[in-house]
Design a protein around this motif. Structure first.
Motif, PDB file in Angstrom:
ATOM      1  N   GLY A  60       0.803  -1.217   0.000  1.00 27.00           N
ATOM      2  CA  GLY A  60       0.000   0.000   0.000  1.00 27.00           C
ATOM      3  C   GLY A  60       0.833   1.262   0.000  1.00 27.00           C
ATOM      4  N   ASP A  61       2.105   1.154   0.386  1.00 30.24           N
ATOM      5  CA  ASP A  61       3.007   2.307   0.357  1.00 30.24           C
ATOM      6  C   ASP A  61       3.493   2.553  -1.063  1.00 30.24           C
ATOM      7  OD1 ASP A  61       2.793   2.584   3.091  1.00 30.24           O
ATOM      8  OD2 ASP A  61       4.796   1.783   3.527  1.00 30.24           O
ATOM      9  N   PRO A  62       3.815   3.815  -1.395  1.00 32.11           N
ATOM     10  CA  PRO A  62       4.394   4.092  -2.715  1.00 32.11           C
ATOM     11  C   PRO A  62       5.678   3.285  -2.895  1.00 32.11           C
ATOM     12  CG  PRO A  62       3.820   6.137  -1.603  1.00 32.11           C
ATOM     13  CD  PRO A  62       3.652   5.032  -0.600  1.00 32.11           C
ATOM     14  N   GLY A  63       5.830   2.656  -4.037  1.00 35.44           N
ATOM     15  CA  GLY A  63       7.027   1.878  -4.332  1.00 35.44           C
ATOM     16  C   GLY A  63       6.908   0.404  -4.018  1.00 35.44           C
ATOM     17  N   TYR A  64       5.842   0.002  -3.298  1.00 39.50           N
ATOM     18  CA  TYR A  64       5.681  -1.425  -2.992  1.00 39.50           C
ATOM     19  C   TYR A  64       5.380  -2.194  -4.268  1.00 39.50           C
ATOM     20  CZ  TYR A  64       3.928  -5.860  -1.346  1.00 39.50           C
ATOM     21  OH  TYR A  64       3.739  -7.209  -1.152  1.00 39.50           O
ATOM     22  N   SER A  65       5.996  -3.342  -4.390  1.00 34.56           N
ATOM     23  CA  SER A  65       5.723  -4.250  -5.502  1.00 34.56           C
ATOM     24  C   SER A  65       5.860  -5.666  -4.971  1.00 34.56           C
ATOM     25  CB  SER A  65       6.727  -4.021  -6.633  1.00 34.56           C
ATOM     26  OG  SER A  65       6.642  -5.059  -7.582  1.00 34.56           O
ATOM     27  N   SER A  66       4.949  -6.534  -5.357  1.00 38.13           N
ATOM     28  CA  SER A  66       5.045  -7.926  -4.920  1.00 38.13           C
ATOM     29  C   SER A  66       6.330  -8.567  -5.432  1.00 38.13           C
ATOM     30  CB  SER A  66       3.822  -8.724  -5.376  1.00 38.13           C
ATOM     31  OG  SER A  66       3.722  -8.708  -6.774  1.00 38.13           O
ATOM     32  N   LYS A  67       6.881  -8.008  -6.503  1.00 38.80           N
ATOM     33  CA  LYS A  67       8.163  -8.497  -7.045  1.00 38.80           C
ATOM     34  C   LYS A  67       9.293  -8.313  -6.030  1.00 38.80           C
ATOM     35  CE  LYS A  67      11.143  -6.312  -9.781  1.00 38.80           C
ATOM     36  NZ  LYS A  67      11.649  -5.475 -10.828  1.00 38.80           N
ATOM     37  N   LEU A  68       9.185  -7.293  -5.193  1.00 39.51           N
ATOM     38  CA  LEU A  68      10.215  -7.017  -4.194  1.00 39.51           C
ATOM     39  C   LEU A  68       9.937  -7.718  -2.864  1.00 39.51           C
ATOM     40  CD1 LEU A  68      10.576  -3.160  -4.811  1.00 39.51           C
ATOM     41  CD2 LEU A  68      11.989  -4.994  -5.756  1.00 39.51           C
ATOM     42  N   ASP A  69       8.776  -8.372  -2.752  1.00 45.89           N
ATOM     43  CA  ASP A  69       8.355  -9.046  -1.525  1.00 45.89           C
ATOM     44  C   ASP A  69       8.524 -10.552  -1.703  1.00 45.89           C
ATOM     45  OD1 ASP A  69       7.201  -9.853   0.829  1.00 45.89           O
ATOM     46  OD2 ASP A  69       5.216  -9.029   0.381  1.00 45.89           O
ATOM     47  N   ARG A  70       9.724 -11.041  -1.439  1.00 47.24           N
ATOM     48  CA  ARG A  70      10.055 -12.449  -1.709  1.00 47.24           C
ATOM     49  C   ARG A  70       9.180 -13.439  -0.959  1.00 47.24           C
ATOM     50  NH1 ARG A  70      16.441 -13.222  -1.544  1.00 47.24           N
ATOM     51  NH2 ARG A  70      16.529 -13.572  -3.771  1.00 47.24           N
ATOM     52  N   ASP A  71       8.890 -13.186   0.325  1.00 52.09           N
ATOM     53  CA  ASP A  71       8.123 -14.156   1.099  1.00 52.09           C
ATOM     54  C   ASP A  71       6.616 -13.885   1.108  1.00 52.09           C
ATOM     55  OD1 ASP A  71       8.123 -11.946   2.736  1.00 52.09           O
ATOM     56  OD2 ASP A  71       9.107 -12.922   4.428  1.00 52.09           O
ATOM     57  N   GLY A  72       6.180 -12.823   0.424  1.00 46.71           N
ATOM     58  CA  GLY A  72       4.762 -12.551   0.263  1.00 46.71           C
ATOM     59  C   GLY A  72       4.025 -12.126   1.517  1.00 46.71           C
ATOM     60  N   ASP A  73       4.760 -11.567   2.492  1.00 45.16           N
ATOM     61  CA  ASP A  73       4.107 -11.175   3.746  1.00 45.16           C
ATOM     62  C   ASP A  73       3.626  -9.715   3.764  1.00 45.16           C
ATOM     63  OD1 ASP A  73       6.522  -9.844   3.890  1.00 45.16           O
ATOM     64  OD2 ASP A  73       7.047 -10.564   5.897  1.00 45.16           O
ATOM     65  N   GLY A  74       3.714  -9.020   2.638  1.00 42.97           N
ATOM     66  CA  GLY A  74       3.256  -7.639   2.581  1.00 42.97           C
ATOM     67  C   GLY A  74       4.323  -6.624   2.950  1.00 42.97           C
ATOM     68  N   VAL A  75       5.553  -7.073   3.162  1.00 47.55           N
ATOM     69  CA  VAL A  75       6.667  -6.191   3.475  1.00 47.55           C
ATOM     70  C   VAL A  75       7.785  -6.486   2.468  1.00 47.55           C
ATOM     71  CG1 VAL A  75       8.296  -5.380   5.215  1.00 47.55           C
ATOM     72  CG2 VAL A  75       6.054  -6.238   5.932  1.00 47.55           C
ATOM     73  N   ALA A  76       8.100  -5.515   1.637  1.00 50.31           N
ATOM     74  CA  ALA A  76       9.146  -5.695   0.619  1.00 50.31           C
ATOM     75  C   ALA A  76      10.479  -5.169   1.148  1.00 50.31           C
ATOM     76  CB  ALA A  76       8.754  -4.975  -0.652  1.00 50.31           C
ATOM     77  N   CYS A  77      11.533  -5.760   0.693  1.00 48.70           N
ATOM     78  CA  CYS A  77      12.909  -5.303   1.008  1.00 48.70           C
ATOM     79  C   CYS A  77      13.170  -5.265   2.514  1.00 48.70           C
ATOM     80  CB  CYS A  77      13.182  -3.942   0.371  1.00 48.70           C
ATOM     81  SG  CYS A  77      12.932  -3.894  -1.401  1.00 48.70           S
ATOM     82  N   GLU A  78      12.777  -6.351   3.209  1.00 47.74           N
ATOM     83  CA  GLU A  78      12.979  -6.407   4.657  1.00 47.74           C
ATOM     84  C   GLU A  78      14.408  -6.681   5.016  1.00 47.74           C
ATOM     85  OE1 GLU A  78       9.970  -9.057   6.344  1.00 47.74           O
ATOM     86  OE2 GLU A  78       9.643  -9.795   4.370  1.00 47.74           O
TER      87      GLU A  78
END
Length: 65
Positions: free
Chosen positions: A47-65
């Motif tokens: 939901g944040d600007p810049g979020y992409s599921s492509k950047l969220d490897r584990d699919g938990d809604g947090v990218a680039c952790e």
């Protein structure tokens, strides 16, 4: 949204779009997490600007952790 025009002296002048709910939506794109970290944007939540599921490897809604 429909852009209305005002005709004066035969010249059409576009109207200025109004802001939606007082904010302007900005599109942000990061090619990868390194780019997001360099911009100081990581982690990026769904939901944040810049979020992409492509950047969220584990699919938990947090990218680039």
């Amino acid at each position: 949204m429909i852009d209305a025009t005002v005709e004066s002296a035969g010249v059409a002048e576009p109207t200025v779009p109004t802001e939606t709910q007082g904010s302007i939506v900005e599109e942000v794109f990061y090619a990868n997490c390194s780019e997001a970290r360099e911009a100081g944007a990581a982690p990026i939540y769904a939901g944040d600007p810049g979020y992409s599921s492509k950047l969220d490897r584990d699919g938990d809604g947090v990218a680039c952790e």
